[in-house]
Enzyme design. Structure first.
Site, PDB file in Angstrom:
ATOM      1  N   LYS A   1       3.854  -0.552  -3.579  1.00  0.00           N
ATOM      2  CA  LYS A   1       3.164   0.278  -4.570  1.00  0.00           C
ATOM      3  C   LYS A   1       1.685   0.426  -4.216  1.00  0.00           C
ATOM      4  CE  LYS A   1       2.247   2.750  -8.129  1.00  0.00           C
ATOM      5  NZ  LYS A   1       2.498   2.439  -9.541  1.00  0.00           N
TER       6      LYS A   1
ATOM      7  N   SER B   1       2.076  -2.201 -12.156  1.00  0.00           N
ATOM      8  CA  SER B   1       1.483  -2.197 -10.813  1.00  0.00           C
ATOM      9  C   SER B   1       0.412  -3.276 -10.782  1.00  0.00           C
ATOM     10  CB  SER B   1       0.866  -0.831 -10.494  1.00  0.00           C
ATOM     11  OG  SER B   1       1.859   0.160 -10.457  1.00  0.00           O
TER      12      SER B   1
ATOM     13  N   LYS C   1      -7.935   0.505 -10.563  1.00  0.00           N
ATOM     14  CA  LYS C   1      -7.371  -0.845 -10.528  1.00  0.00           C
ATOM     15  C   LYS C   1      -6.467  -1.020  -9.310  1.00  0.00           C
ATOM     16  CE  LYS C   1      -3.664  -1.430 -12.553  1.00  0.00           C
ATOM     17  NZ  LYS C   1      -2.212  -1.329 -12.235  1.00  0.00           N
TER      18      LYS C   1
END
Length: 295
Positions: free
Chosen positions: A170, A95, A238
């Site tokens: 995502k 990701s 993140k």
């Protein structure tokens, strides 16, 4: 069956690689400490670096923590691109940043390979059960080549669009997941502080409009206080950073995302960066001076 290089045997990568082995594919990986015993018993070969893995593979799959990690694996010294053969399919299931993904795709294509971004959702359970949702950014040809391999690891495979589109999807997923986990935590905290039986509250909510997989899985984690990571807070941080950076570039306000990020940061400040992201509850409990389940 294909010769596959698989780089990133963490919480998600280990079971994903196991499914590929069970399907009859031949796997190589980069030597990093002790190899998982189950994977070793199934015949995974360890090689010196990503270059050697690429030289031995028709398909290279990466699933590592962050954008710089992908860049290092692909383009660093001894990286995948140095061992890339014409037509090698590179599938990144990490990701990472969508714009960086587009640049990585350009570089892999210039080196003669085919690039696919295919981040996943479903957590450790989805990886173990080969039930992941996989969001794909690729050319139509790249998607068709990758699809049979992705179907071994996932249940819902969707071609979102061109390179970077899988990563954009995502990021959107991680926004929804973070805000839903926060909502479940707030609801259970409210019920507990008001004196209700939170287990029965959750049971009731699962039968109504508030029902969700997150209420089911993470709600149970919150009640049982099992915060060992399925997906670590620091990794969700993140992902939300990617969302907020993207929002700034789009001149877009994402206030709920920013709030969830601050709660994750509060957890990290308490040493909880490696808690499961259901641990966002602990930040809210600190603000309320109340722990879910207390009388």
């Amino acid at each position: 069956m294909s010769k596959i290089g698989f780089i990133g045997l963490g919480i998600m990568g280990r079971p994903m690689a196991g499914h590929l082995l069970d399907a009859g594919h031949e796997l190589t990986t980069v030597k990093r400490g002790a190899l998982d015993a189950t994977l070793a018993s199934k015949g995974v070969r360890e090689l010196e670096n990503p270059k050697a893995v690429a030289e031995a593979s028709d398909i290279v799959i990466t699933i590592v923590p962050d954008t710089p990690d992908v860049e290092e694996v692909l383009f660093g010294e001894g990286g995948v691109v140095e061992g890339l053969k014409p037509g090698t399919l590179v599938i990144d299931m990490s990701s990472i940043a969508p714009i960086a993904t587009q640049k990585f795709a350009e570089r892999i294509h210039a080196a003669g390979g085919e690039y696919v971004d295919a981040p996943v959702s479903g957590g450790e359970g989805g990886a173990i059960n080969a039930a992941l949702t996989i969001m794909v950014g690729a050319t139509p040809e790249g998607f068709e080549r990758a699809k049979p391999v992705l179907e071994v690891m996932g249940k819902t495979i969707t071609h979102i669009g061109g390179h970077g589109a899988g990563q954009t999807c995502k990021v959107a997923n991680q926004i929804v997941v973070a805000l839903t986990i926060e909502a479940v935590a707030e609801g259970l905290l409210f019920a507990s502080k008001a004196g209700a039986d939170v287990a029965k509250v959750r049971e009731s909510l699962l039968g109504g409009l508030a029902q969700s997989k997150i209420l089911d899985v993470h709600g149970e984690r919150m009640i049982k206080r099992t915060f060992d990571p399925g997906f670590r807070i620091r990794l969700h941080q993140k992902d939300l950073n990617l969302a907020l950076e993207g929002a700034r570039s789009l001149n877009l306000a994402l206030p709920g995302t920013a709030n969830a990020q601050q709660l994750f940061q509060a957890c990290a400040a308490q040493g909880g960066g490696d808690w499961d992201h259901a641990g966002i509850l602990r930040a809210l409990e600190s603000l309320a001076s109340h722990e879910v389940g207390q009388k």
